[in-house]
Every structure is written in C-alpha cells, then in structure tokens.
Design an enzyme around this catalytic site. Structure first.
Site, PDB file in Angstrom:
ATOM      1  N   PRO A   2       0.828  -1.215   0.000  1.00 28.18           N
ATOM      2  CA  PRO A   2       0.000   0.000   0.000  1.00 28.18           C
ATOM      3  C   PRO A   2       0.857   1.258   0.000  1.00 28.18           C
ATOM      4  O   PRO A   2       1.861   1.337   0.704  1.00 28.18           O
ATOM      5  CB  PRO A   2      -0.800  -0.136   1.299  1.00 28.18           C
ATOM      6  CG  PRO A   2      -0.849  -1.604   1.558  1.00 28.18           C
ATOM      7  CD  PRO A   2       0.465  -2.134   1.074  1.00 28.18           C
ATOM      8  N   GLU A   3       0.444   2.230  -0.812  1.00 25.96           N
ATOM      9  CA  GLU A   3       1.171   3.486  -0.927  1.00 25.96           C
ATOM     10  C   GLU A   3       0.344   4.598  -0.283  1.00 25.96           C
ATOM     11  O   GLU A   3      -0.654   4.330   0.375  1.00 25.96           O
ATOM     12  CB  GLU A   3       1.485   3.754  -2.402  1.00 25.96           C
ATOM     13  CG  GLU A   3       2.292   2.619  -3.041  1.00 25.96           C
ATOM     14  CD  GLU A   3       2.576   2.828  -4.521  1.00 25.96           C
ATOM     15  OE1 GLU A   3       2.620   3.989  -4.972  1.00 25.96           O
ATOM     16  OE2 GLU A   3       2.755   1.826  -5.232  1.00 25.96           O
TER      17      GLU A   3
END
Length: 273
Positions: A2-3
């Site tokens: 996840p960014e």
C-alpha cells in the site's frame, strides 16, 4: 505494498470508529510485529489510553493516544479494521495483532505475510525522521521539489521510490506520475529541464490525489477497512497495462525493470531519446 493513497484511505476509514475510544488490551500471536522487547511491555504503554487522533505520515498510520503514539506500517499484505469482538471476518485468519477497545470492539491487524510492523513511541520522529516531505502538503511547493533535485543524479524511477526524497510514493504511483509527465522512467534526474521538473511535480500530486479519490488500488491484498476494494486500478494510465494500447497514442505499453521493480511505460509518449 500500500502506498500513500491506500494508507490515507485506511486512515479515513478507521478514524471515525476510533477517536474517543480507549484501548484496553493487546493480543498477538506474532510478537515480532512489535517494536518492544515483550508483548507485556507494549500493552503496559497503551492500555487505558484514549485515542485522540488518527492520521498518516508517508505510509505509516499514526494513532495518537493520551501521552504516546501507536504507529502501524501495513507493508505488503497488512489490513486494518475495527469490528465488534464477537464478529468473524474472512481476513481474521491472518490476524496477528488485536487491540481491545472499551466499547467491546477490536482494532485488528491482519497480515498474511507477517511483514507489517506495529510501534509504540513517544516521538513520531523516532520512526519517521529520515522520511522526505509529504507531497500533498501545502508547504511542498514546486520550489521545494526543485531544490531536492540539485544534489541528486539518479535514475528517475529509483529516485521517486526513495522515501527520503519524497514520502509515500511507491511503484504504482511513480509509474502513473511519470506517464502523465511524459518522462521515461530511466531518465537521469539531472537531465530534466525546469519545465519537466514542474510537470512531474504536478503529475505526482495529481496521481496521488486521484488515488485517494478512488480509495486506493486493490490489485492484490489491499482492501479498505470495510473489506471492499478500492477503485484506482480501474483508472490507471500505465501501471499494469503492459501489452495494452497506450490510452494517449495507441502504442503498445511495455514493462521493464528499473530499480528492481516492474515498471510500465509507453515507448512513444515517454521516449528515452
């Protein structure tokens, strides 16, 4: 992994269900997730403390307590959600950390690969001190972005992935920003003109804001706190589109490896020459 958009979506999803509640207990079957020497030490530092805020720094979720901070990094497969303690969810089979709340609910951290990390700290800077600026903050101006190029002479895609350069950008949104800016991912950072730097500044922010608007990209493990998928993957210009026609010019998109990461680009729109 996840960014920034995915982590921001998680923060927005759990915040209304946590603020004002009190952490009563900690359970884990994987103590290596914790940054303290023992589970008992960790629990002693958070039990009885009220949650006053939930926010984000780069890819870290920050849960502010009365006099300390609980911080969580999702890594590759982490999921975070609030649920009544009596309820079972499919993701529970990978839950390795649970925080019991005074409302009879639990904050659960599901992480099949066990790479995620949970910290208790009195100083956020102790965990995040080496990180670069937040790309969506008002004080991250074009002038600040340009100034960070002065001493750096690196392959551009690798530079964007460097969390000490700018925080929160990962493989997905680096590809998206570079495509929108029409810049080849293997360009050297010191080869960019002022106009190209300005264009990249704009497209980084646009790609990240779109990612937040569409509530993150559910390509593999990422899910929103309610268990549903984000929609960003249905709006990509570059990432994952190798072998498909470019949405701008129709050229077949390609995939190469840059900085040991799969990198998607259009050989026409993002020419290296």
């Amino acid at each position: 992994m996840p960014e920034l958009p995915e982590v921001e979506t998680v923060v927005r999803g759990i915040r209304p269900n946590l603020i004002g509640k009190t952490i009563m207990s900690l359970w884990t079957d994987w103590p290596r997730s914790l940054n303290t020497t023992t589970e008992d030490e960790f629990e002693a530092r958070i039990a009885g403390q009220q949650i006053t805020d939930v926010c984000r720094r780069a890819k870290y979720i920050i849960i502010a307590l009365d006099d300390t901070y609980l911080m969580i990094h999702l890594k590759m497969t982490g999921r975070l959600y609030v649920t009544p303690a009596s309820e079972y969810h499919d993701a529970d089979r990978w839950v390795h950390v649970k925080f019991g709340l005074d409302t009879g609910e639990e904050l659960r951290f599901s992480d099949s690969r066990k790479f995620g990390r949970v910290y208790v700290t009195n100083s956020i800077e102790d965990i995040t001190g080496q990180l670069g600026p937040e790309p969506l903050e008002d004080d991250f101006t074009l002038e600040v972005f340009k100034s960070r190029f002065i001493t750096r002479k690196r392959v551009l895609k690798a530079l964007l992935l460097d969390q000490t350069f700018v925080a929160g950008i990962g493989n997905i949104y680096a590809d998206e920003a570079l495509f929108r800016a029409k810049i080849h991912p293997e360009r050297r950072s010191d080869s960019l003109s002022d106009a190209e730097v300005a264009r990249l500044y704009d497209t980084i922010r646009a790609a990240l804001m779109d990612g937040i608007q569409y509530e993150g990209a559910s390509i593999t493990w990422y899910r929103k706190p309610d268990g549903t998928k984000g929609d960003s993957q249905n709006h990509f210009y570059a990432y994952g589109r190798d072998g498909q026609p470019c949405l701008e010019c129709g050229t077949i998109m390609e995939k190469i490896r840059v900085a040991q990461r799969g990198t998607h680009f259009c050989p026409t729109c993002q020419s290296l020459s």
